[in-house]
Motif scaffolding. Sequence first.
Motif, PDB file in Angstrom:
ATOM      1  N   LEU A  90       0.830  -1.198   0.000  1.00  0.00           N
ATOM      2  CA  LEU A  90       0.000   0.000   0.000  1.00  0.00           C
ATOM      3  C   LEU A  90       0.868   1.253   0.000  1.00  0.00           C
ATOM      4  O   LEU A  90       0.571   2.227  -0.696  1.00  0.00           O
ATOM      5  N   ALA A  91       1.968   1.220   0.743  1.00  0.00           N
ATOM      6  CA  ALA A  91       2.876   2.369   0.780  1.00  0.00           C
ATOM      7  C   ALA A  91       3.487   2.636  -0.595  1.00  0.00           C
ATOM      8  O   ALA A  91       3.693   3.797  -0.974  1.00  0.00           O
ATOM      9  N   CYS A  92       3.773   1.580  -1.345  1.00  0.00           N
ATOM     10  CA  CYS A  92       4.315   1.760  -2.702  1.00  0.00           C
ATOM     11  C   CYS A  92       3.318   2.506  -3.579  1.00  0.00           C
ATOM     12  O   CYS A  92       3.680   3.456  -4.288  1.00  0.00           O
ATOM     13  N   ALA A  93       2.052   2.103  -3.534  1.00  0.00           N
ATOM     14  CA  ALA A  93       1.025   2.787  -4.321  1.00  0.00           C
ATOM     15  C   ALA A  93       0.860   4.229  -3.852  1.00  0.00           C
ATOM     16  O   ALA A  93       0.715   5.148  -4.665  1.00  0.00           O
ATOM     17  N   ALA A  94       0.909   4.444  -2.549  1.00  0.00           N
ATOM     18  CA  ALA A  94       0.768   5.797  -2.013  1.00  0.00           C
ATOM     19  C   ALA A  94       1.934   6.685  -2.451  1.00  0.00           C
ATOM     20  O   ALA A  94       1.745   7.863  -2.762  1.00  0.00           O
ATOM     21  N   GLN A  95       3.144   6.135  -2.501  1.00  0.00           N
ATOM     22  CA  GLN A  95       4.305   6.908  -2.942  1.00  0.00           C
ATOM     23  C   GLN A  95       4.196   7.290  -4.417  1.00  0.00           C
ATOM     24  O   GLN A  95       4.529   8.401  -4.802  1.00  0.00           O
ATOM     25  N   VAL A  96       3.734   6.374  -5.239  1.00  0.00           N
ATOM     26  CA  VAL A  96       3.635   6.636  -6.675  1.00  0.00           C
ATOM     27  C   VAL A  96       2.492   7.595  -6.991  1.00  0.00           C
ATOM     28  O   VAL A  96       2.649   8.532  -7.773  1.00  0.00           O
ATOM     29  N   PHE A  97       1.337   7.383  -6.369  1.00  0.00           N
ATOM     30  CA  PHE A  97       0.144   8.136  -6.740  1.00  0.00           C
ATOM     31  C   PHE A  97      -0.267   9.221  -5.754  1.00  0.00           C
ATOM     32  O   PHE A  97      -1.051  10.098  -6.101  1.00  0.00           O
ATOM     33  N   GLY A  98       0.226   9.197  -4.516  1.00  0.00           N
ATOM     34  CA  GLY A  98      -0.306  10.090  -3.506  1.00  0.00           C
ATOM     35  C   GLY A  98       0.604  11.178  -2.994  1.00  0.00           C
ATOM     36  O   GLY A  98       0.172  12.029  -2.226  1.00  0.00           O
ATOM     37  N   VAL A  99       1.867  11.160  -3.378  1.00  0.00           N
ATOM     38  CA  VAL A  99       2.805  12.151  -2.858  1.00  0.00           C
ATOM     39  C   VAL A  99       2.999  13.259  -3.889  1.00  0.00           C
ATOM     40  O   VAL A  99       3.358  12.995  -5.034  1.00  0.00           O
ATOM     41  N   GLU A 100       2.744  14.493  -3.458  1.00  0.00           N
ATOM     42  CA  GLU A 100       3.000  15.638  -4.343  1.00  0.00           C
ATOM     43  C   GLU A 100       4.473  15.979  -4.293  1.00  0.00           C
ATOM     44  O   GLU A 100       5.079  16.009  -3.223  1.00  0.00           O
ATOM     45  N   ARG A 101       5.061  16.215  -5.456  1.00  0.00           N
ATOM     46  CA  ARG A 101       6.481  16.525  -5.545  1.00  0.00           C
ATOM     47  C   ARG A 101       6.667  17.921  -6.136  1.00  0.00           C
ATOM     48  O   ARG A 101       6.009  18.273  -7.114  1.00  0.00           O
ATOM     49  N   ALA A 102       7.558  18.656  -5.529  1.00  0.00           N
ATOM     50  CA  ALA A 102       7.824  20.030  -5.968  1.00  0.00           C
ATOM     51  C   ALA A 102       8.250  20.041  -7.431  1.00  0.00           C
ATOM     52  O   ALA A 102       9.062  19.221  -7.859  1.00  0.00           O
ATOM     53  N   GLY A 103       7.668  20.941  -8.198  1.00  0.00           N
ATOM     54  CA  GLY A 103       8.030  21.103  -9.589  1.00  0.00           C
ATOM     55  C   GLY A 103       7.310  20.165 -10.551  1.00  0.00           C
ATOM     56  O   GLY A 103       7.499  20.258 -11.749  1.00  0.00           O
ATOM     57  N   LEU A 104       6.521  19.255 -10.021  1.00  0.00           N
ATOM     58  CA  LEU A 104       5.777  18.330 -10.876  1.00  0.00           C
ATOM     59  C   LEU A 104       4.281  18.528 -10.650  1.00  0.00           C
ATOM     60  O   LEU A 104       3.842  18.710  -9.522  1.00  0.00           O
ATOM     61  N   PRO A 105       3.497  18.472 -11.721  1.00  0.00           N
ATOM     62  CA  PRO A 105       2.050  18.636 -11.548  1.00  0.00           C
ATOM     63  C   PRO A 105       1.446  17.424 -10.837  1.00  0.00           C
ATOM     64  O   PRO A 105       1.881  16.291 -11.044  1.00  0.00           O
ATOM     65  N   ALA A 106       0.472  17.688  -9.989  1.00  0.00           N
ATOM     66  CA  ALA A 106      -0.254  16.600  -9.328  1.00  0.00           C
ATOM     67  C   ALA A 106      -1.232  16.011 -10.331  1.00  0.00           C
ATOM     68  O   ALA A 106      -2.077  16.713 -10.877  1.00  0.00           O
ATOM     69  N   ARG A 107      -1.118  14.734 -10.610  1.00  0.00           N
ATOM     70  CA  ARG A 107      -1.977  14.095 -11.607  1.00  0.00           C
ATOM     71  C   ARG A 107      -3.047  13.214 -10.977  1.00  0.00           C
ATOM     72  O   ARG A 107      -4.007  12.850 -11.620  1.00  0.00           O
ATOM     73  N   TYR A 108      -2.847  12.835  -9.720  1.00  0.00           N
ATOM     74  CA  TYR A 108      -3.778  11.936  -9.051  1.00  0.00           C
ATOM     75  C   TYR A 108      -4.124  12.463  -7.659  1.00  0.00           C
ATOM     76  O   TYR A 108      -3.308  13.108  -7.019  1.00  0.00           O
ATOM     77  N   ALA A 109      -5.319  12.146  -7.222  1.00  0.00           N
ATOM     78  CA  ALA A 109      -5.694  12.266  -5.818  1.00  0.00           C
ATOM     79  C   ALA A 109      -5.777  10.828  -5.322  1.00  0.00           C
ATOM     80  O   ALA A 109      -6.458   9.998  -5.927  1.00  0.00           O
ATOM     81  N   PHE A 110      -5.035  10.493  -4.267  1.00  0.00           N
ATOM     82  CA  PHE A 110      -4.946   9.108  -3.798  1.00  0.00           C
ATOM     83  C   PHE A 110      -5.825   8.904  -2.579  1.00  0.00           C
ATOM     84  O   PHE A 110      -5.870   9.727  -1.675  1.00  0.00           O
ATOM     85  N   GLY A 111      -6.529   7.788  -2.567  1.00  0.00           N
ATOM     86  CA  GLY A 111      -7.334   7.422  -1.407  1.00  0.00           C
ATOM     87  C   GLY A 111      -7.420   5.919  -1.281  1.00  0.00           C
ATOM     88  O   GLY A 111      -6.964   5.182  -2.158  1.00  0.00           O
ATOM     89  N   VAL A 112      -7.989   5.474  -0.181  1.00  0.00           N
ATOM     90  CA  VAL A 112      -8.180   4.046   0.044  1.00  0.00           C
ATOM     91  C   VAL A 112      -9.631   3.789   0.401  1.00  0.00           C
ATOM     92  O   VAL A 112     -10.333   4.686   0.874  1.00  0.00           O
ATOM     93  N   CYS A 113     -10.081   2.582   0.156  1.00  0.00           N
ATOM     94  CA  CYS A 113     -11.427   2.183   0.540  1.00  0.00           C
ATOM     95  C   CYS A 113     -11.389   0.725   0.981  1.00  0.00           C
ATOM     96  O   CYS A 113     -10.398   0.022   0.762  1.00  0.00           O
ATOM     97  N   ALA A 114     -12.461   0.305   1.609  1.00  0.00           N
ATOM     98  CA  ALA A 114     -12.584  -1.078   2.055  1.00  0.00           C
ATOM     99  C   ALA A 114     -14.004  -1.551   1.781  1.00  0.00           C
ATOM    100  O   ALA A 114     -14.921  -0.743   1.624  1.00  0.00           O
TER     101      ALA A 114
END
Length: 66
Positions: A14-38
């Motif tokens: 789950l942390a791998c997916a959160a790092q790829v899709f959920g972390v905003e990085r300076a200088g790069l556009p945010a392309r995804y909003a990351f969330g989880v569900c059950a």
Amino acid sequence: MVALVRPGQSTFELACAAQVFGVERAGLPARYAFGVCAERPGPVPTLAGYDMLVTDGLDALDRADT
């Protein structure tokens, strides 16, 4: 982007997916909003020995693009 969390969830995976899709990085556009569900919102046991509190149910998958 919504990840479906199930009992026995690997926190590493789950942390791998959160790092790829959920972390905003300076200088790069945010392309995804990351969330989880059950399937059932509430505490979900993890392989790490603690419960993860998930507040969104499966309806979150209907709202997600990915």
